[in-house]
Motif scaffolding. Structure first.
Motif, mmCIF file in Angstrom:
data_model
loop_
_atom_site.group_PDB
_atom_site.id
_atom_site.type_symbol
_atom_site.label_atom_id
_atom_site.label_comp_id
_atom_site.label_asym_id
_atom_site.label_seq_id
_atom_site.Cartn_x
_atom_site.Cartn_y
_atom_site.Cartn_z
ATOM 1 N N PHE A 149 7.145 8.993 5.603
ATOM 2 C CA PHE A 149 8.161 9.984 5.269
ATOM 3 C C PHE A 149 7.536 11.342 5.067
ATOM 4 N N GLN A 150 8.213 12.357 5.504
ATOM 5 C CA GLN A 150 7.907 13.692 4.984
ATOM 6 C C GLN A 150 8.875 13.932 3.830
ATOM 7 N N LEU A 151 8.360 13.789 2.636
ATOM 8 C CA LEU A 151 9.215 13.991 1.469
ATOM 9 C C LEU A 151 9.581 15.448 1.280
ATOM 10 N N GLY A 152 8.678 16.315 1.705
ATOM 11 C CA GLY A 152 8.890 17.733 1.414
ATOM 12 C C GLY A 152 8.694 18.022 -0.064
ATOM 13 N N ARG A 153 9.508 18.933 -0.575
ATOM 14 C CA ARG A 153 9.265 19.436 -1.939
ATOM 15 C C ARG A 153 10.169 18.827 -2.990
ATOM 16 N N LYS A 154 10.938 17.815 -2.605
ATOM 17 C CA LYS A 154 11.921 17.249 -3.539
ATOM 18 C C LYS A 154 11.300 16.811 -4.870
ATOM 19 N N TYR A 155 10.246 15.986 -4.775
ATOM 20 C CA TYR A 155 9.656 15.463 -6.016
ATOM 21 C C TYR A 155 8.844 16.532 -6.740
ATOM 22 N N THR B 210 5.337 25.626 -4.676
ATOM 23 C CA THR B 210 5.619 24.204 -4.848
ATOM 24 C C THR B 210 4.922 23.413 -3.748
ATOM 25 N N VAL B 211 4.316 22.310 -4.138
ATOM 26 C CA VAL B 211 3.559 21.473 -3.206
ATOM 27 C C VAL B 211 4.532 20.670 -2.336
ATOM 28 N N THR B 212 4.148 20.415 -1.098
ATOM 29 C CA THR B 212 4.969 19.572 -0.217
ATOM 30 C C THR B 212 4.261 18.229 -0.017
ATOM 31 N N MET B 213 5.028 17.180 -0.041
ATOM 32 C CA MET B 213 4.451 15.838 -0.122
ATOM 33 C C MET B 213 4.926 14.930 1.008
ATOM 34 N N GLY B 214 4.094 13.962 1.303
ATOM 35 C CA GLY B 214 4.488 12.866 2.170
ATOM 36 C C GLY B 214 4.331 11.574 1.410
ATOM 37 N N LEU C 255 1.432 19.358 5.732
ATOM 38 C CA LEU C 255 2.192 18.108 5.647
ATOM 39 C C LEU C 255 2.297 17.456 7.020
ATOM 40 N N ASP C 256 2.554 18.274 8.052
ATOM 41 C CA ASP C 256 2.632 17.715 9.407
ATOM 42 C C ASP C 256 1.333 17.006 9.779
ATOM 43 N N GLU C 257 0.205 17.636 9.419
ATOM 44 C CA GLU C 257 -1.091 17.020 9.743
ATOM 45 C C GLU C 257 -1.299 15.723 8.967
ATOM 46 N N ALA C 258 -0.961 15.749 7.676
ATOM 47 C CA ALA C 258 -1.130 14.542 6.854
ATOM 48 C C ALA C 258 -0.254 13.417 7.401
ATOM 49 N N LYS D 65 0.893 -1.152 0.000
ATOM 50 C CA LYS D 65 0.000 0.000 0.000
ATOM 51 C C LYS D 65 0.930 1.200 0.000
ATOM 52 N N ASP D 66 0.846 2.033 -1.019
ATOM 53 C CA ASP D 66 1.599 3.276 -0.936
ATOM 54 C C ASP D 66 0.644 4.448 -1.055
ATOM 55 N N SER D 67 0.843 5.426 -0.191
ATOM 56 C CA SER D 67 -0.001 6.612 -0.270
ATOM 57 C C SER D 67 0.880 7.845 -0.257
ATOM 58 N N TYR D 68 0.288 8.927 -0.697
ATOM 59 C CA TYR D 68 1.018 10.170 -0.895
ATOM 60 C C TYR D 68 0.106 11.308 -0.482
ATOM 61 N N SER D 69 0.650 12.227 0.292
ATOM 62 C CA SER D 69 -0.138 13.400 0.684
ATOM 63 C C SER D 69 0.408 14.627 -0.028
#
Lengths: 607, 607
Positions: free
Chosen positions: A450-456, A473-477, A180-183, A168-172
């Motif tokens: 993970f908190q990916l942040g804005r890398k991707y 830029t969107v921030t992602m988890g 992002l912290d909340e997600a 299962k992979d999910s992305y916020s």
């Protein structure tokens, strides 16, 4: 509302596609692997690649359903990406190369490059970029339960480290860090609910984010001696994957009073032990004995970058610790590392094995001359354990056999290119947060957040317009659960020497009815009981095999691991059947009450 | 028992991960592709490879559930095989090569060969061999719903011909031919139920088994003008895929009275039309006009074997018919064929384009001498349409420009290496079973059922002990449903110019509630209605977007294609809402009754 369905399934062993094995398969090292094969849940198709038989698939479907429900409960929307993906997005983020040999790569008939996706950050990022454009569209959480591929160097332990597996992979997606912290927290809570519902003990540990980039990162481990991940815990509640443990850095020490470094003869001291012995015998320290912790061990490693280039690295650690390759690789990710070989030493005669001193390493020796060719070239990078702070005094090699330098002071007599977290972590080491001595344990990594942040989002240009109409830029988890691995962890945590013992929520069935005896009345009564249970929504394995001995039937029941066993046999003459939990006491129940009693028992197991 | 669940899903358009498109995507040729993209059900990830968005995935899950239920109902047991498989089993059956460029092949890090499975006969055969050993274990039917891969030369029409797609594949195992017949019939019946429940019109046609080997074989086609398969039907009930049509062979004709063959000048006759005109003008036939059907057209084809070797083949057909490449390839499977090119003719100067005569072809010319090199080599194989029986008289090329042979009698003046079903089938051709003239139509192949027989069991050694303790080879059937393709066929069959129009059983939701207006009371009433329906088990798309115009909302509702539309808006002042089937008449329903009425309407759609 009852947890039971309107009508359960009836799995008759006379026709169910399953064969149990009495012998352990030769290649199975761990209990989950052994038992899942022996009980006919899975079969090996290739190294690290498994086929799911009916019983295994039923368990897998239940694990997936729990994961799906909890993801939906935090607002996750399910999508499904292909496994076969084009190279370009992974090229844009650098992962086409970074994954190195772990990535299955192929070409289509037009020679276009494709991969079998090990994870889908790029594709989710591009999909959201395709559909969304405003902060009003966020927050967004997408997930999938999907087949993933990694060409593991050493597939092992059955489903625990496979090459084709279900995740299962999910992305916020958020436009603010607070979002992002909340997600991240929502996922963390959902994961706690998922593993609790699965009936799995778990520990949440701080983790390195490795090849994924990003900042905050935690793993959900199932404690298990066969786990591949080592983690640490302190009495004060610190917990981390061993790769993520940060060494508390001691204060620097003044060295004005330190004696000058001096080279001494130390014949026949190729190891730390021999060196310490010779030092104490021939060059005793006035205040106390020398110990291994006084020596500086310079370990030569070969590091391979994802693009295949290979170079050497020397890591200096206190002599009482080994270099932990996993910690080293986590620090060097995505590069891979191994101990340098004879050929490496042959190419670098300045590295005198067993007597490597800092003279040839680090900034103080930025250029070296190859004695064979007379050419000069860059020195080998030299990184130190964080404990080796300025002012610490060391015994180390003097770059020639049989000689060592004493009283070599860090910061005075040598410096390095930097520090690295590569030394092994040991029980009793202090927790970095001061919460006490660490204890070590092993676990199976079932989840990673993970908190990916804005890398991707940066690499792929995912921006939205914010409240002021400005593109941000969107921030992602990124959040994963190894679904097939969690199933294996369940088997690890729920078995005994006789077989599997599933928690009711994930068991392939709730009740295993065994008909023992030869008379038609036994089979009639057992069939009636099984049908009665099924009509109540109970899932039943019914061992209706006519010519199989009771001993074999009981052994198979214990191997299969269904939570409740009902035996219809000898007691029938007295109007009773036997009801027995997988690992509990038998109880006699009147035939007339059996359906009701067993249904009630199942309902309470599922409550 | 109600078809409604305990609680339905509520999909709010304000947060649902979907974006509709007003414009058709540039690469979409067919309605299903266009509309599934425009309505936000799928997105393209690579040629022939798609991502499923939430609405699409909901439809896919419903299609899968129907397939799964009906497979279970005929005793099918679900398993799940890997998609990534080792080469060896496919090597053993010859399919590693036979699949040619349609197979995605790759190597792992150890250079071992793998493939992405296009179908799983080999693996099922080996699994049953692993588990079973006695006739008492049979009959057995196994199935999976799984992702498959084919590297199509021309992926097209969205989901209809993709490179990664979902299939249900099942396999039957029996030890007698009668058992196989029964398993085949059970599948045939199950497929009829599946396509009926899906709401799909279907035709069952006789089919070639192609690369699969085996004997009896039928396809389930959804009649559609955009279908890739052409099929024929007769008034008497004959139906076949055009590749499977067998030409009724006329009786041979005596040729004792036939004139001797004679070569005539026929200048400037490169085509059949010019040849017929010149023949009638200069060499008239006494009894009637010459027609194209009196000419023998020798078509040169290049045939590529799966191993890449390429050779020429000449097919002789009556001049009024073309060679149908699909029929030709079906007859030559697994080889592929195309028209010969200029380079082929250049290498074979004996083939005089437009004037090819049988003199240079077939057994009568087994060796030819290359005029350039003087070397002799084998003639090109020559196959005839089955209508060209002994005694038929033909005009054909005389192997030099501007000259033709007349009164060339089959069996007297020329023979061939055999016959081939390669000529086009035309409307009005007689059905092979005498059931009348054929009509042609097009369809989408959604299912295929095969009697494989013992081909795979023999190649892989699957035997069981029979009643007499003798090892007998198992006989198998193979049965597929293109799940993603069936979904596309549903979209093809259920749409209009405004969008999709799903049958209720597979729709992503049952009801689409639209709130039109700006007042909070409209949204409150709509939300209450939606919640009420959900509590009754109805699945609801609720368009709660606050600033979107009614026109856009209605357009989106028609594009999405949910069966029932409920409009909460202007009528609210009069205490009514509007209930409207996707393509039907609107009806005013009192607000107080709306939940009950709509629930009832949904229940009857699902009945």
């Amino acid at each position: 509302m009852s947890a039971l369905a309107r009508r359960g399934d009836l799995l008759r062993l006379s026709s169910l596609f399953v064969r149990t094995l009495r012998e352990d398969p030769a290649d199975a090292e761990v209990a989950s692997h052994r038992l899942l094969i022996r009980a006919g849940y899975i079969r090996r198709a290739a190294p690290g690649i498994y086929t799911w038989l009916p019983l295994g698939l039923r368990v897998l479907a239940k694990v997936e359903a729990i994961v799906r429900e909890e993801m939906a409960a935090i607002g996750g929307q399910e999508v499904h990406f292909p496994a076969l993906l084009p190279r370009e997005p992974y090229e844009a983020t650098g992962r086409w190369e970074e994954y190195g040999p772990n990535l299955f790569r192929l070409q289509d008939r037009k020679r276009a490059d494709y991969l079998l996706a090990p994870t889908h950050e790029e594709m989710f990022t591009l999909l959201v970029k395709d559909l969304y454009s405003s902060y009003k569209d966020l927050p967004l959480t997408l997930f999938q339960i999907q087949t993933k591929y990694r060409d593991e160097a050493r597939p092992r332990a059955g489903l625990i480290r496979g090459r084709e597996f279900v995740m299962k992979d999910s992305y916020s997606f958020d436009h603010t860090d607070a979002g992002l912290d909340e997600a991240y927290q929502r996922h963390r809570d959902a994961y706690e609910r998922i593993f609790t519902r699965l009936g799995l003990d778990y520990v949440i540990v701080s983790a390195m984010s490795g090849a994924m980039g990003g900042s905050r990162s935690e793993e959900f481990l199932s404690p298990s001696v066969i786990g591949e991940d080592t983690f640490v815990r302190s009495p004060g509640g610190y917990a981390a994957n061993v790769e993520a443990v940060i060494t508390p850095v001691p204060e620097a020490i003044g060295y004005d009073d330190a004696p000058a470094a001096h080279v001494e003869d130390t014949p026949d001291t190729p190891t730390i032990e021999t060196l310490v012995a010779v030092a104490n015998a021939k060059h005793p320290r006035p205040d106390r004995e020398w110990t291994a912790a006084d020596t500086l061990k310079n370990v030569v490693l070969a590091v391979t970058q994802p693009d295949g280039t290979r170079g050497l690295l020397v890591v200096g650690v206190p002599g009482d610790r080994e270099v932990d390759l996993k910690r080293l690789e986590a620090a060097l990710a995505p590069a891979e590392a191994e101990a340098a070989g004879e050929a490496d030493f042959a190419r670098h005669p300045e590295l005198v094995k067993g007597y490597i001193g800092p003279a040839v390493l680090g900034p103080q020796g930025t250029q070296v001359t190859d004695p064979a060719t007379g050419e000069t070239r860059s020195a080998i990078p030299y990184l130190l354990d964080p404990r080796i702070v300025p002012g610490t005094r060391w015994i180390t090699g003097a770059d020639e056999p049989g000689r060592h330098v004493f009283d070599l002071v860090a910061g005075r007599d040598f410096t390095a290119d930097g520090t690295i977290e590569a030394a092994e972590v040991r029980a009793g080491d202090p927790a970095p947060d001061g919460s006490g001595p660490l204890e070590l344990a092993r676990g199976i990594e079932m989840g990673h957040i993970f908190q990916l942040g804005r890398k991707y989002a940066e690499a792929l240009g995912l921006k939205v317009l914010d409240e002021n109409g400005k593109a941000v830029t969107v921030t992602m988890g990124s959040y994963g659960i190894g679904v097939t691995r969690a199933l294996a962890a369940l088997a690890e945590a729920n078995h005994d020497e006789r077989g599997l013992a599933w928690p009711a929520h994930v068991a392939p069935a709730h009740v295993h009815v065994v008909a023992t005896g030869r008379g038609a009345e036994v089979f009639d009564a057992a069939a009636e009981l099984a049908e009665g249970l099924v009509a109540n929504g109970v899932e039943v394995v019914y061992d209706d095999r006519p010519k199989v001995s009771p001993g074999v039937k009981f052994a198979d029941a214990e191997l299969l691991g269904v939570p409740l066993l009902v035996v219809v046999g000898r007691g029938l003459a007295d109007g009773v059947v036997e009801v027995r939990p997988r690992a509990g006491e038998a109880e006699q129940v009147a035939v007339a009450d059996a359906v009701a009693v067993v249904t009630e028992r199942v309902a309470s197991l599922l409550a």
